[in-house]
Design a protein around this motif. Sequence first.
Motif, PDB file in Angstrom:
ATOM      1  N   VAL C 221       0.825  -1.198   0.000  1.00 21.12           N
ATOM      2  CA  VAL C 221       0.000   0.000   0.000  1.00 21.12           C
ATOM      3  C   VAL C 221       0.863   1.253   0.000  1.00 21.12           C
ATOM      4  O   VAL C 221       0.624   2.183  -0.761  1.00 21.12           O
ATOM      5  N   TYR C 222       1.908   1.261   0.831  1.00 17.08           N
ATOM      6  CA  TYR C 222       2.716   2.471   0.936  1.00 17.08           C
ATOM      7  C   TYR C 222       3.486   2.755  -0.343  1.00 17.08           C
ATOM      8  O   TYR C 222       3.893   3.888  -0.572  1.00 17.08           O
ATOM      9  N   SER C 223       3.734   1.721  -1.148  1.00 16.15           N
ATOM     10  CA  SER C 223       4.472   2.011  -2.375  1.00 16.15           C
ATOM     11  C   SER C 223       3.529   2.352  -3.520  1.00 16.15           C
ATOM     12  O   SER C 223       4.001   2.750  -4.577  1.00 16.15           O
ATOM     13  N   THR C 224       2.209   2.221  -3.343  1.00 15.81           N
ATOM     14  CA  THR C 224       1.318   2.587  -4.450  1.00 15.81           C
ATOM     15  C   THR C 224       0.410   3.770  -4.117  1.00 15.81           C
ATOM     16  O   THR C 224      -0.023   4.467  -5.022  1.00 15.81           O
ATOM     17  N   ALA C 225       0.093   3.988  -2.846  1.00 17.78           N
ATOM     18  CA  ALA C 225      -0.790   5.097  -2.504  1.00 17.78           C
ATOM     19  C   ALA C 225      -0.060   6.424  -2.710  1.00 17.78           C
ATOM     20  O   ALA C 225       1.165   6.446  -2.843  1.00 17.78           O
ATOM     21  N   THR C 226      -0.809   7.530  -2.712  1.00 19.40           N
ATOM     22  CA  THR C 226      -0.133   8.821  -2.833  1.00 19.40           C
ATOM     23  C   THR C 226       0.681   9.076  -1.565  1.00 19.40           C
ATOM     24  O   THR C 226       0.386   8.532  -0.504  1.00 19.40           O
ATOM     25  N   ALA C 227       1.707   9.915  -1.702  1.00 15.71           N
ATOM     26  CA  ALA C 227       2.614  10.122  -0.570  1.00 15.71           C
ATOM     27  C   ALA C 227       1.859  10.675   0.633  1.00 15.71           C
ATOM     28  O   ALA C 227       2.146  10.327   1.772  1.00 15.71           O
ATOM     29  N   ARG C 228       0.864  11.545   0.383  1.00 21.31           N
ATOM     30  CA  ARG C 228       0.157  12.144   1.513  1.00 21.31           C
ATOM     31  C   ARG C 228      -0.701  11.125   2.239  1.00 21.31           C
ATOM     32  O   ARG C 228      -0.766  11.114   3.472  1.00 21.31           O
ATOM     33  N   THR C 229      -1.351  10.246   1.488  1.00 20.91           N
ATOM     34  CA  THR C 229      -2.123   9.196   2.130  1.00 20.91           C
ATOM     35  C   THR C 229      -1.212   8.282   2.938  1.00 20.91           C
ATOM     36  O   THR C 229      -1.506   7.933   4.086  1.00 20.91           O
ATOM     37  N   THR C 230      -0.091   7.904   2.314  1.00 23.68           N
ATOM     38  CA  THR C 230       0.870   7.051   3.004  1.00 23.68           C
ATOM     39  C   THR C 230       1.326   7.702   4.301  1.00 23.68           C
ATOM     40  O   THR C 230       1.373   7.064   5.354  1.00 23.68           O
ATOM     41  N   ALA C 231       1.638   8.995   4.203  1.00 27.86           N
ATOM     42  CA  ALA C 231       2.123   9.712   5.380  1.00 27.86           C
ATOM     43  C   ALA C 231       1.077   9.685   6.483  1.00 27.86           C
ATOM     44  O   ALA C 231       1.387   9.479   7.660  1.00 27.86           O
ATOM     45  N   LEU C 232      -0.168   9.856   6.091  1.00 26.67           N
ATOM     46  CA  LEU C 232      -1.243   9.880   7.076  1.00 26.67           C
ATOM     47  C   LEU C 232      -1.427   8.507   7.722  1.00 26.67           C
ATOM     48  O   LEU C 232      -1.592   8.384   8.938  1.00 26.67           O
ATOM     49  N   LEU C 233      -1.380   7.449   6.894  1.00 25.57           N
ATOM     50  CA  LEU C 233      -1.571   6.101   7.430  1.00 25.57           C
ATOM     51  C   LEU C 233      -0.409   5.720   8.332  1.00 25.57           C
ATOM     52  O   LEU C 233      -0.607   5.225   9.447  1.00 25.57           O
ATOM     53  N   ALA C 234       0.819   5.945   7.841  1.00 23.83           N
ATOM     54  CA  ALA C 234       1.982   5.523   8.611  1.00 23.83           C
ATOM     55  C   ALA C 234       2.153   6.398   9.847  1.00 23.83           C
ATOM     56  O   ALA C 234       2.511   5.931  10.919  1.00 23.83           O
ATOM     57  N   ILE C 322       6.047  12.430  13.565  1.00 22.42           N
ATOM     58  CA  ILE C 322       6.615  13.598  12.886  1.00 22.42           C
ATOM     59  C   ILE C 322       7.549  13.161  11.755  1.00 22.42           C
ATOM     60  O   ILE C 322       7.495  13.678  10.643  1.00 22.42           O
ATOM     61  N   VAL C 323       8.385  12.156  12.051  1.00 20.83           N
ATOM     62  CA  VAL C 323       9.485  11.866  11.139  1.00 20.83           C
ATOM     63  C   VAL C 323       9.047  11.084   9.909  1.00 20.83           C
ATOM     64  O   VAL C 323       9.403  11.412   8.778  1.00 20.83           O
ATOM     65  N   LYS C 324       8.246  10.034  10.119  1.00 16.17           N
ATOM     66  CA  LYS C 324       7.955   9.144   8.993  1.00 16.17           C
ATOM     67  C   LYS C 324       7.123   9.811   7.901  1.00 16.17           C
ATOM     68  O   LYS C 324       7.455   9.685   6.712  1.00 16.17           O
ATOM     69  N   PRO C 325       6.088  10.590   8.239  1.00 13.87           N
ATOM     70  CA  PRO C 325       5.389  11.287   7.155  1.00 13.87           C
ATOM     71  C   PRO C 325       6.328  12.180   6.359  1.00 13.87           C
ATOM     72  O   PRO C 325       6.274  12.210   5.131  1.00 13.87           O
ATOM     73  N   ALA C 326       7.212  12.893   7.084  1.00 12.98           N
ATOM     74  CA  ALA C 326       8.131  13.795   6.390  1.00 12.98           C
ATOM     75  C   ALA C 326       9.042  13.014   5.458  1.00 12.98           C
ATOM     76  O   ALA C 326       9.309  13.430   4.326  1.00 12.98           O
ATOM     77  N   LEU C 327       9.516  11.842   5.909  1.00 12.31           N
ATOM     78  CA  LEU C 327      10.397  11.039   5.053  1.00 12.31           C
ATOM     79  C   LEU C 327       9.665  10.606   3.790  1.00 12.31           C
ATOM     80  O   LEU C 327      10.212  10.650   2.682  1.00 12.31           O
ATOM     81  N   PHE C 328       8.407  10.155   3.953  1.00 14.25           N
ATOM     82  CA  PHE C 328       7.653   9.738   2.769  1.00 14.25           C
ATOM     83  C   PHE C 328       7.482  10.907   1.808  1.00 14.25           C
ATOM     84  O   PHE C 328       7.550  10.746   0.588  1.00 14.25           O
TER      85      PHE C 328
END
Lengths: 146, 239, 476
Positions: C221-234, C322-328
């Motif tokens: 999921v994290y490699s196919t969803a948009t970065a913002r969605t991924t950031a929110l989920l993670a 804080i960190v993981k969304p920013a990294l994505f």
Amino acid sequence: METLSTATELEWLGWTFYAGSAGLVLLGCYALFAARHALRLLLGLFLLESGVNLFLVAVGFRPDAAAPILVGEQAGSMVDPLPQALILTAIVIGVGVLALGLALAVRVAKEEGTLDLAELGRRLAATHTPATAEETLPQSGRTETP
Amino acid sequence: MLTSRPRWPALLFILGLALLLTALLRDLHFGNAPMQVGQAINGVAAHETGAANVVASVLLAYRGLDTLGELAILFAAATGAGLVLGIAFRNGNGEAQAKTNTEPPAGFILRKGADLMFPFLLILGAYVILHGHLTPGGGFQGGAILAAAFFVPQLARPSSPFNERTAHWVEALAGASFVLIGIAGLAGAGWFLAPLLGTGSVGELLSAGSIPLLQLAIGLKVGSELAGLMIALHGPKET
Amino acid sequence: MNASVLMIALPLLAAFLLPLTGPLARWVGPFAAALNIALGISLWQTVAQEGPSVVVMGGFAAPLGIVFRVDTLAVLFATALAALVLILWPRTSADPRRESALLLILLAAGCGLAFSGDLFNLFVFYELIAVASYGLVAASRERLAAAAGLRYLVLSALGSAFALLGIGLVYALAGTLNLADLSRHADALNSPLGLAAFALMLLGFGVKAELFPVNAWVAEVYSTATARTTALLAGGVSKLALLIVLHLVLLVYAQPAALSLLLTLGLLSIVSGQFAGYRAADLPRMLAYSSIAQLGMIAAAFSVSGEAGVLAGLALALHHLIVKPALFLVGDGWPKCVDSLAGLGRAEPWRAALFVLLALSLLGIPPLPGFWAKLLLLKALLGMGEPAWNLAAAVVLLGTAIEGAYLLRVLQTLFRGTTNAKPATFGGALPAGVLGVALLLVMLAATPVGGALQRAAQQAADVPAYVADTLGGSPQ
């Protein structure tokens, strides 16, 4: 509802309920582990949820008690209303998830031409082997296969 | 082939799970659960909420927030399905679209049957919704019947119009009124989703305060939501 | 205190009415998120002055009705989620109105997860956040996004069914669903059946919390969803799922067997996540696996009974938030394959510098906040004084070593050689920058932040006060 005369009858009724719900749960689990087609998996999920709901209703059962609806001046005991309310919620949740799952399946079938989830998983895993044309740098030997 | 996976590991797993479940369920005595909360609710529900149907009072009074969440889940599922299908049909090739539109109309009996059913389904749905606090039924069940009333004609006559704009309005206003009744409870009684308008006398049609209003909101919301979902899954329309 | 209810009711109201708002639709969502932040801040002040409190839905006191428990921890997570939603609000989207509605629902459900004190109500909000996230994941135009979403939905629905079965078992055994009331009847759950219920709930809630056996969806999921969605989920959703687990462990399942189970799953998540991250060849997947490992660490922290565990878990969770969304976000738009990142460090120095900062903090390099979080975790694990938890500390260190190996590999690649590719647009510059600045602020204000976290952990770990607050005025 008729009164239950003996403890044995109650026990039999209990095992019927348990066997029914456990059977549905197991059937659903079997579908989820053995099937690969998305529609079969969604049906399996539905069976599983039904089993869980049946179990919840069974939890609220009381011998010799009526449905939890007041009729006139009745004073007898009633079965537990809470699990019934819970499964009502759970059924609607299940329907929502199922509908969304079907919508996703429609899109996947249109885009990928298959609903075999194992095959889709393989395609997903394959996407991280680099295939983009813009990469001009030589690959160092780091790209493992999954 | 889809069925080529060897089945025995799955069977073995299920067998193990069955044994585990049996062993666990032996400890669970049927018909003998503690159900403290359930009994307490059975004792006070009619007095506190005025609804003869205790399940309805649990759903809309004691656990009203669950029901709001449940409505939101249905809304989210319909929204998500619209989003996904919108992308699918926009990207979809013209051939697939043509196929859904050339679906042949149903025969005479089905069409007439659907027309005849429509008013009865509407009445039944309304009855089930409005008597939700007295008899088994309520917003969700009645809403499903209402959705069927609007969807059956669609099945019989795929080309007949379905006014999605009206459905959207009904859906939005019904959902909002549930939340607003909740906020009215917050303003009036100090608690979110607090019962309003008194309890009335148990067993009457006009009783149980705001519960029938909530049932109505749910019924309309669920009806429009499910109808919209089924029609969305049925395929794209050229309207 | 009723602001906590409004934090759920208002976003839901906005989501329901969104189809009718016409041209205003694109402003409704950010406005609701900002309003939630304001409500959260006002709640924070109230809690700081008056201490935790309980909000009763509909005036039906616990255990008959649903209650919200408003304490520092809950307010912190609800506000953090609202802030995350606001700064990650998509600027463009395939279907803005529907996506906004889903984001608003996610926001409301997240607040519900933070506040609710009722097991089934938590389940409902968990499902709500799950359904909203399926739609958001599939909104990506990336190829196979829908396939990833479908696989995610099936796994997640399986987990939810298990969780519901677990909740049914709990109700069958204890006869109540209120967490405080369950805490009083914890003995009824101290049996094989009760433990089975915990295991089922852990499997169910573990899907979103990326726990070991049910996290196969994460990388896909994290490699196919948009970065913002991924950031929110993670960043956001996974923490809220773990918060349910924390409540269960603190209030209901304080028994050693349940804690060991949670620790085991956490450690397996760490080990599997870090090794998979080491083997990953593309950046989003590597970050996804690292996220599994980080959440495994939080789970391990929550398996430590008492305040120390809560504090460590809380620090790790907020740091990761804080960190993981920013990294994505930083990685979004860069080539996915790690080896083709070479030279980007020179082509885009600021972006690369931000990546370095975030990666080092994730790893736990001393002045950065990640170091303090990991230190707290190690102290908490060793503080248990039991062999399994000592072993866990060793596993965490080993995991960090592996994490260091693969993160440093990325950093090294970034600054190696040159690239002739023209700089990609940095779509997530603003949110990533904001998160980076937040990280630096936390580093500079380490002492007050630490104090606030300590108070939050103290409040959350005070079970007798929780039970008394919730059930105090009720009959029974």
